[in-house]
Design a protein around this motif. Structure first.
Motif, mmCIF file in Angstrom:
data_model
loop_
_atom_site.group_PDB
_atom_site.id
_atom_site.type_symbol
_atom_site.label_atom_id
_atom_site.label_comp_id
_atom_site.label_asym_id
_atom_site.label_seq_id
_atom_site.Cartn_x
_atom_site.Cartn_y
_atom_site.Cartn_z
ATOM 1 N N THR A 185 0.356 2.947 -11.723
ATOM 2 C CA THR A 185 -0.047 1.813 -10.883
ATOM 3 C C THR A 185 -1.532 0.938 -11.331
ATOM 4 O O THR A 185 -2.188 1.603 -12.059
ATOM 5 N N ALA A 205 0.740 -1.190 -0.199
ATOM 6 C CA ALA A 205 0.030 0.028 -0.163
ATOM 7 C C ALA A 205 0.959 1.260 0.039
ATOM 8 O O ALA A 205 0.802 2.149 -0.955
ATOM 9 N N LYS A 250 2.684 1.614 -3.392
ATOM 10 C CA LYS A 250 1.593 2.025 -4.605
ATOM 11 C C LYS A 250 1.569 3.534 -4.342
ATOM 12 O O LYS A 250 1.595 4.302 -5.202
ATOM 13 N N LYS A 251 1.241 4.179 -2.925
ATOM 14 C CA LYS A 251 1.075 5.387 -2.730
ATOM 15 C C LYS A 251 2.299 6.110 -3.276
ATOM 16 O O LYS A 251 1.847 7.367 -4.004
ATOM 17 N N ASN A 260 2.190 6.484 -6.920
ATOM 18 C CA ASN A 260 1.234 7.524 -7.393
ATOM 19 C C ASN A 260 1.723 8.802 -7.446
ATOM 20 O O ASN A 260 1.512 9.497 -8.375
ATOM 21 N N ASP A 316 -4.659 2.187 -3.186
ATOM 22 C CA ASP A 316 -3.311 2.270 -2.558
ATOM 23 C C ASP A 316 -3.351 2.565 -1.078
ATOM 24 O O ASP A 316 -2.512 2.883 -0.321
ATOM 25 N N GLU A 373 -7.301 -4.567 -6.269
ATOM 26 C CA GLU A 373 -6.921 -4.089 -7.644
ATOM 27 C C GLU A 373 -7.348 -4.783 -8.773
ATOM 28 O O GLU A 373 -7.686 -6.047 -8.519
#
Ligand code: ADP
Ligand code: ADP
Ligand code: MG
Length: 483
Positions: free
Chosen positions: A138, A125, A128-129, A132, A143, A208
């Motif tokens: 992504t 998480a 992914k953040k 972004n 995220d 996702e």
């Protein structure tokens, strides 16, 4: 207990791992003039890696929890033997920030990235953040951890089915479940969360989009502490079982001659590495759809199993570079353009597992011989008498072949597989052999659905073992006669 007198070498490096990667690291240390210090345990009192070490230390314990996974004991050991640095290999504590932190507090160099990079990238998480925020594409979805099944359903409705429930702390291909509709999300959500909590101490899940028939494409990164960040091109690792890689190749046959795409993928990886101020060897993994759109999956903040294929096409020694980067030494890489690639390399993971079910098959190695074609590299931990136990990963070696083009590499791999004799236990050699002659693979047309859909395992010829046995007998007979 320390065996052998220390040599007067530059730095003392403790190798906190076993198996083929421990040998690989020991050789790199020696090449650099450092003292390689290998570990043996009650669980595994001997190992091929010790052969390449300058010193050996005993770590008491019968389980991984008491040895290779024990932060406290390993840090105490590193202090006791006056290590300047510790290389964690892959698996075990390689992505454990408590370990990296404790070493640095003791004034010992963790041969890996800085602790904050491990933290951010260690969680699907937070990474992914960051991706972004850095403008790195992504996979559509969240995220952040999704707290309730209702929210998971809402998100799935928005992004469209099929979706993937994924543990934020997952790894090694575990903690993932595909869902085709709302009923499946409702059915699986709690179960996947519970499994993740049990396996990774963290039950948080992402939702996702499941990319259909995707390619797994990853980029090797190497960065130093001076702000230099380089990529070493891509690898494709789409031949997988249980979301775990079996065969990898570089360059990617899916990207093929699309140099513009290749450059975009590689530069995106560098962008992400820079966003986390990366300062070691690492890998940015992407999933690429049939439409060639690609999305960030995760960053592995360690050396990876399949690093040799990158070494083969670039001529660079990634472990040597990683050690140099950690100690703040010069990498000797003046610019990105300095890193060039040529030819094609393939790696087959040799595992002690059933070639059809692909499940681990521990046992005793009663015979081991090699007779390889030119252009073969075999990084392994095999010897006659090795007992493969369920305590460790079933991977016992990595067969790597290089050719001027892909066809040549495939042909060489075929010959190399024929030249590897492992007796006494089941291995996936017959499956690898089958794949190397299977049309889709030979043509480079495969996705991560390959094992599930093409199912080469169903054509495995198990009598191949007998052929090999006769070959060995013929070989030893020939040697006895002095031929
Ligand atoms: P790579 O990404 O280097 O190609 P893998 O993802 O298969 O290789 O992981 C490398 C090693 O680390 C394997 O031996 C695997 O079993 C182990 N591993 C990776 N992540 C985890 C995890 N979260 N828990 C347990 N083992 C893991
Ligand atoms: P791990 O930490 O276990 O390596 P990854 O996120 O790297 O987890 O995913 C492992 C594999 O799972 C990928 O190589 C791919 O085959 C599959 N996978 C992961 N995410 C997706 C996705 N969104 N769509 C399709 N396949 C995926
Ligand atoms: Mg992965």
């Amino acid at each position: 207990m320390m065996i052998r007198q220390p040599k007067n070498m530059e730095r003392r490096v403790l190798i906190a791992n076993r198996g083929e990667i421990a040998s690989r690291v020991a050789k790199a240390c020696r090449e650099l003039g450092h003292t390689a210090i290998g570990i043996f345990t009650d669980n595994e009192p001997q190992g091929t890696h010790l052969q390449f070490c300058d010193e050996w230390v005993y770590l008491e314990g019968n389980t991984n929890a008491e040895t290779y996974l024990n932060v406290e004991k390993l840090v105490a050991l590193a202090k006791e033997i006056k290590a300047d640095g510790v290389h964690p290999g892959y698996g075990f504590l390689s992505e454990n920030r408590d370990f990296a932190n404790a070493l640095s507090e003791a004034g010992i160099t963790f041969i890996g990235p800085h602790v904050e990079a491990i933290r951010v990238m260690g969680d699907k998480a937070t990474s992914k953040k960051l991706a972004n925020e850095a403008g790195v594409p992504t996979v559509p979805g969240t995220d952040h951890a999704v707290p309730t099944v209702d929210e998971a359903v809402q998100i799935a409705d928005k992004i469209g089915y099929p979706v993937l429930l994924k543990a934020v702390a997952g790894g090694g291909g575990r903690g993932m479940r595909a869902c085709n509709n709302e009923a499946e999300v409702r059915e699986q959500f709690d179960a996947v969360g519970r499994e993740a909590a049990a396996a990774f101490n963290n039950g948080d899940l992402l939702v996702e989009k499941l990319i259909v028939n995707p390619r797994h494409i990853e980029v090797q990164i190497l960065a130093d502490k001076k702000g230099n960040t380089f990529h070493f091109f891509e690898r494709e690792c789409s031949v997988q079982r249980r979301h775990q890689k079996i065969i990898e190749e570089a360059p990617s046959p899916f990207i093929g001659s699309d140099e513009e795409l290749r450059q975009r993928v590689c530069e995106t990886a560098v962008k992400l590495a820079k966003a986390v101020e990366y300062d070691s060897a690492g890998t940015v993994e992407f999933i690429m759809g049939e439409d060639k759109q690609f999305y960030f999956l995760e960053m592995n903040t360690r050396i990876q199993v399949e690093h040799p294929i990158t070494e083969e096409i670039t001529g660079m020694d990634l472990i040597v570079c990683m050690i140099q980067a950690a100690f703040g030494d010069e990498l000797g890489i003046p610019s990105q353009e300095f890193i060039r690639r040529s030819g094609h390399a393939i790696e087959c993971r040799i595992c002690a597992e059933d070639p059809i079910t692909m499940l681990p098959a521990p046992g005793l190695v009663t015979g081991f011989e090699t007779n390889f074609p030119q252009g073969t590299r075999f990084d392994h931990c095999l010897y006659k008498g090795l007992e493969v136990t369920p305590d460790f990963d079933p991977m016992v070696g990595k067969l790597v072949c290089k050719g001027i083009v892909r066809d040549v590499a495939v042909r060489k791999m075929n010959a190399a597989l024929d030249g590897l004799f492992i007796e006494g236990l089941k291995t996936n050699l017959p499956l690898l052999k089958e794949i190397m002659t299977e049309k889709n693979f030979v043509d480079g047309h495969y996705s991560t659905a390959y094992i599930g859909e093409v199912a080469p395992q169903n054509n495995v010829k198990t009598d191949l073992d007998h052929i090999k046995l006769y070959t060995i007998i013929a070989g030893s007979e020939a040697r006895r006669m002095g031929i």
